[in-house]
Design a protein around this motif. Structure first.
Motif, PDB file in Angstrom:
ATOM      1  N   ALA A 125     -23.697  12.472  12.689  1.00 40.36           N
ATOM      2  CA  ALA A 125     -24.483  11.474  11.953  1.00 40.36           C
ATOM      3  C   ALA A 125     -24.429  11.764  10.457  1.00 40.36           C
ATOM      4  CB  ALA A 125     -25.928  11.471  12.449  1.00 40.36           C
ATOM      5  N   ALA A 126     -24.605  13.020  10.090  1.00 41.46           N
ATOM      6  CA  ALA A 126     -24.561  13.404   8.675  1.00 41.46           C
ATOM      7  C   ALA A 126     -23.185  13.111   8.089  1.00 41.46           C
ATOM      8  CB  ALA A 126     -24.894  14.881   8.521  1.00 41.46           C
ATOM      9  N   ARG A 127     -22.144  13.389   8.847  1.00 42.98           N
ATOM     10  CA  ARG A 127     -20.780  13.137   8.388  1.00 42.98           C
ATOM     11  C   ARG A 127     -20.528  11.646   8.172  1.00 42.98           C
ATOM     12  NH1 ARG A 127     -18.316  15.493  12.357  1.00 42.98           N
ATOM     13  NH2 ARG A 127     -17.888  13.612  13.519  1.00 42.98           N
ATOM     14  N   LYS A 128     -20.984  10.822   9.117  1.00 42.91           N
ATOM     15  CA  LYS A 128     -20.821   9.370   8.984  1.00 42.91           C
ATOM     16  C   LYS A 128     -21.567   8.849   7.762  1.00 42.91           C
ATOM     17  CE  LYS A 128     -20.354   8.249  13.896  1.00 42.91           C
ATOM     18  NZ  LYS A 128     -19.024   7.666  13.929  1.00 42.91           N
ATOM     19  N   LYS A 129     -22.811   9.303   7.585  1.00 39.73           N
ATOM     20  CA  LYS A 129     -23.612   8.847   6.446  1.00 39.73           C
ATOM     21  C   LYS A 129     -22.957   9.248   5.130  1.00 39.73           C
ATOM     22  CE  LYS A 129     -27.585  10.693   7.589  1.00 39.73           C
ATOM     23  NZ  LYS A 129     -29.019  11.010   7.694  1.00 39.73           N
ATOM     24  N   SER A 130     -22.447  10.464   5.091  1.00 41.34           N
ATOM     25  CA  SER A 130     -21.805  10.956   3.876  1.00 41.34           C
ATOM     26  C   SER A 130     -20.567  10.130   3.543  1.00 41.34           C
ATOM     27  CB  SER A 130     -21.422  12.425   4.060  1.00 41.34           C
ATOM     28  OG  SER A 130     -20.699  12.888   2.954  1.00 41.34           O
ATOM     29  N   ARG A 131     -19.754   9.862   4.526  1.00 40.66           N
ATOM     30  CA  ARG A 131     -18.515   9.114   4.292  1.00 40.66           C
ATOM     31  C   ARG A 131     -18.788   7.679   3.871  1.00 40.66           C
ATOM     32  NH1 ARG A 131     -14.841  11.443   9.313  1.00 40.66           N
ATOM     33  NH2 ARG A 131     -14.479  13.476   8.360  1.00 40.66           N
ATOM     34  N   LEU A 132     -19.776   7.055   4.499  1.00 43.90           N
ATOM     35  CA  LEU A 132     -20.104   5.680   4.136  1.00 43.90           C
ATOM     36  C   LEU A 132     -20.706   5.613   2.730  1.00 43.90           C
ATOM     37  CD1 LEU A 132     -21.555   4.387   7.506  1.00 43.90           C
ATOM     38  CD2 LEU A 132     -19.329   3.884   6.531  1.00 43.90           C
ATOM     39  N   THR A 133     -21.541   6.589   2.394  1.00 45.73           N
ATOM     40  CA  THR A 133     -22.143   6.622   1.056  1.00 45.73           C
ATOM     41  C   THR A 133     -21.077   6.855   0.001  1.00 45.73           C
ATOM     42  OG1 THR A 133     -24.161   7.504   2.022  1.00 45.73           O
ATOM     43  CG2 THR A 133     -23.926   7.717  -0.346  1.00 45.73           C
ATOM     44  N   ARG A 134     -20.138   7.747   0.293  1.00 40.57           N
ATOM     45  CA  ARG A 134     -19.044   7.985  -0.658  1.00 40.57           C
ATOM     46  C   ARG A 134     -18.221   6.732  -0.859  1.00 40.57           C
ATOM     47  NH1 ARG A 134     -16.495  13.119   1.742  1.00 40.57           N
ATOM     48  NH2 ARG A 134     -14.736  11.712   1.853  1.00 40.57           N
TER      49      ARG A 134
END
Length: 99
Positions: free
Chosen positions: A71-80
């Protein structure tokens, strides 16, 4: 095939949970798709779409449909991705100096 009553009940529970998790994952993927489409077509609405997507990701992680690190990885990638789009939209005048 399971023989004991508890093992048979376990099989029934696992099947129900599998279907619920599958529906949750499908909804999450759909929400991510909505964000990506909004980011491509209407960057102004992408921030709202990202907020909704992050909420959906957090809900899925809370229900253990996906792992919290995923979840953290997905959020980070989408935010980037959103940050990259907004930085590209501002142009060189609005970009921050690199260090």
């Amino acid at each position: 095939m399971a023989h004991s009553r508890s093992a048979k009940k376990r099989i029934r529970q696992n099947e129900k949970r599998r279907l619920v998790n599958r529906a949750q994952k499908s909804a999450l993927k759909g929400q991510v798709r909505k964000f990506l489409e909004a980011a491509q077509q209407e960057p102004a609405k992408a921030a709202d779409a990202l907020r909704a997507t992050i909420k959906k990701i957090d809900q899925s992680a809370a229900k253990r449909v996906i792992h919290r690190n995923a979840a953290a990885r997905k959020k980070s990638r989408l935010t980037r991705r959103l940050n990259k789009l907004t930085a590209a939209g501002r142009g060189p005048a609005g970009s921050s100096p690199s260090t």
